[in-house]
Design an enzyme around this catalytic site. Structure first.
Site, mmCIF file in Angstrom:
data_model
loop_
_atom_site.group_PDB
_atom_site.id
_atom_site.type_symbol
_atom_site.label_atom_id
_atom_site.label_comp_id
_atom_site.label_asym_id
_atom_site.label_seq_id
_atom_site.Cartn_x
_atom_site.Cartn_y
_atom_site.Cartn_z
ATOM 1 C CB THR A 32 14.722 5.167 2.628
ATOM 2 O OG1 THR A 32 15.206 5.418 1.312
ATOM 3 C CG2 THR A 32 14.196 3.740 2.700
ATOM 4 C CG LEU A 61 8.684 -0.141 -5.391
ATOM 5 C CD1 LEU A 61 8.486 -1.624 -5.647
ATOM 6 C CD2 LEU A 61 8.219 0.669 -6.599
ATOM 7 C CE LYS A 62 15.692 3.302 -1.791
ATOM 8 N NZ LYS A 62 16.053 4.564 -1.158
ATOM 9 C CG LEU A 63 11.617 0.216 3.242
ATOM 10 C CD1 LEU A 63 10.629 0.182 4.396
ATOM 11 C CD2 LEU A 63 13.042 0.327 3.766
#
Length: 330
Positions: free
Chosen positions: A126, A203-205
């Site tokens: 990430t 999108l992950k964050l």
């Protein structure tokens, strides 16, 4: 595996020799991911070369070798060996600085080899979105070499059971080849976000901002009224073992990235600001306990952010057993 789990057509029939897979980073997420990949015959068929693994602490690599055997695992001597010898290199690393450092080593190694066949780097950490562009500049200038960003959704428990969700961005063919290696070996589904490498870490964050925001709201709420939910259970029962969950340093890193993104796009997200402050409070308390030799956990889980609202309420941050109880009077 259902066809809708992978949003790409099936790759062409592979050559006689399956791709050599490399894996860098055997932490809380990387270890079970590498193990599942090595054990899964769809991704690592009988007769294929052992997966080449590397970790800065060699002990973890040796543990994985002892667990699975030499037919499935081989330990690399350096990151450069992965870059030179592997067709698909998967990285699972702790911070942006480590990611940049490792890919700089990959870049130097690639200068020393001929690039006559495809080589795919799959970055599952990430990271802040702009890091993807910097990595791309390092890697994709070499012939037949591509980077895809592929952060994963799910805690270590889901990594153990290969139930992660993979978010991919980058070169289409590289994503397709990687997806059919990684699903269902380490994950259950792929979300394709197109060719822009920054989209997947973005999108992950955003996803982690939702989790972190909900945790902050729960932390504030269950300080007064304990409830029973996944993270709420951890907070209620003080089960803040970061070696079984998501370490608080990772939570602080992601919160910092999220706050940078909100500033970049002029989008206020005060809950994340408060969660960041409360994680710092929890980490400070834990650091003090370690100095005094009374810390219960070696690493804190990010759900320990409940220490912030507890301390504000005049309570012990990490030990709810010290709290005054409301007792019924007959």
């Amino acid at each position: 595996m259902h066809t809708h789990d992978i949003p790409f057509s099936r790759p062409t029939t592979p050559s006689q020799h399956p791709p050599q897979i490399g894996f860098y980073g055997l932490g809380a997420m990387g270890y079970p991911m590498a193990r599942n990949l090595a054990k899964h015959r769809h991704s690592h068929p009988q007769g294929s070369s052992p997966i080449l693994v590397y970790n800065r602490s060699r002990t973890k690599a040796e543990n994985l070798l002892a667990e699975l055997g030499q037919d499935r695992i081989c330990i690399a001597d350096s990151p450069e060996q992965l870059a030179k010898e592997c067709d698909v290199i998967i990285t699972s690393l702790a911070s942006d600085a480590v990611v940049m450092s490792v890919y700089a080593q990959f870049k130097e190694a690639l200068k020393e080899v001929n690039h006559d066949k495809p080589k795919i780097f799959v970055e599952t950490s990430t990271c802040y979105p702009t890091v993807a562009g910097e990595l791309d500049e390092m890697i994709s200038g070499f012939p037949h070499t591509h980077l895809i960003t592929c952060p994963v959704f799910g805690p270590p428990a889901q990594a153990e059971t290969a139930q992660l969700i993979l978010v991919m961005a980058g070169d289409y063919k590289s994503k397709k080849d990687a997806a059919y290696i990684l699903v269902p070996a380490i994950g259950r589904k792929v979300i394709d976000l197109g060719g822009n490498l920054e989209k997947a870490p973005t999108l992950k964050l955003i996803g982690n901002s939702l989790i972190l925001g909900f945790m902050e709201v729960m932390a504030e709420s269950i300080t007064m009224v304990p409830s029973i939910l996944n993270y709420a259970r951890k907070m209620t029962h003080d089960t803040f073992d970061g070696q079984k969950g998501f370490g608080i340093d990772g939570g602080l890193k992601d919160a910092t990235h999220i706050r940078s993104m909100t500033a970049e796009y002029n989008a206020t997200m005060p809950v994340i600001d408060i969660a960041h402050q409360h994680m710092l409070t929890a980490r400070a308390i834990h650091a003090s306990q370690k100095v005094e030799g009374c810390a219960e956990f070696e690493v804190l889980d990010w759900s320990a952010l409940i220490a912030g609202p507890r301390v504000s309420a005049g309570l012990d941050g990490l030990n709810s057993k010290k709290h005054l109880k409301v007792e019924r009077e007959d």
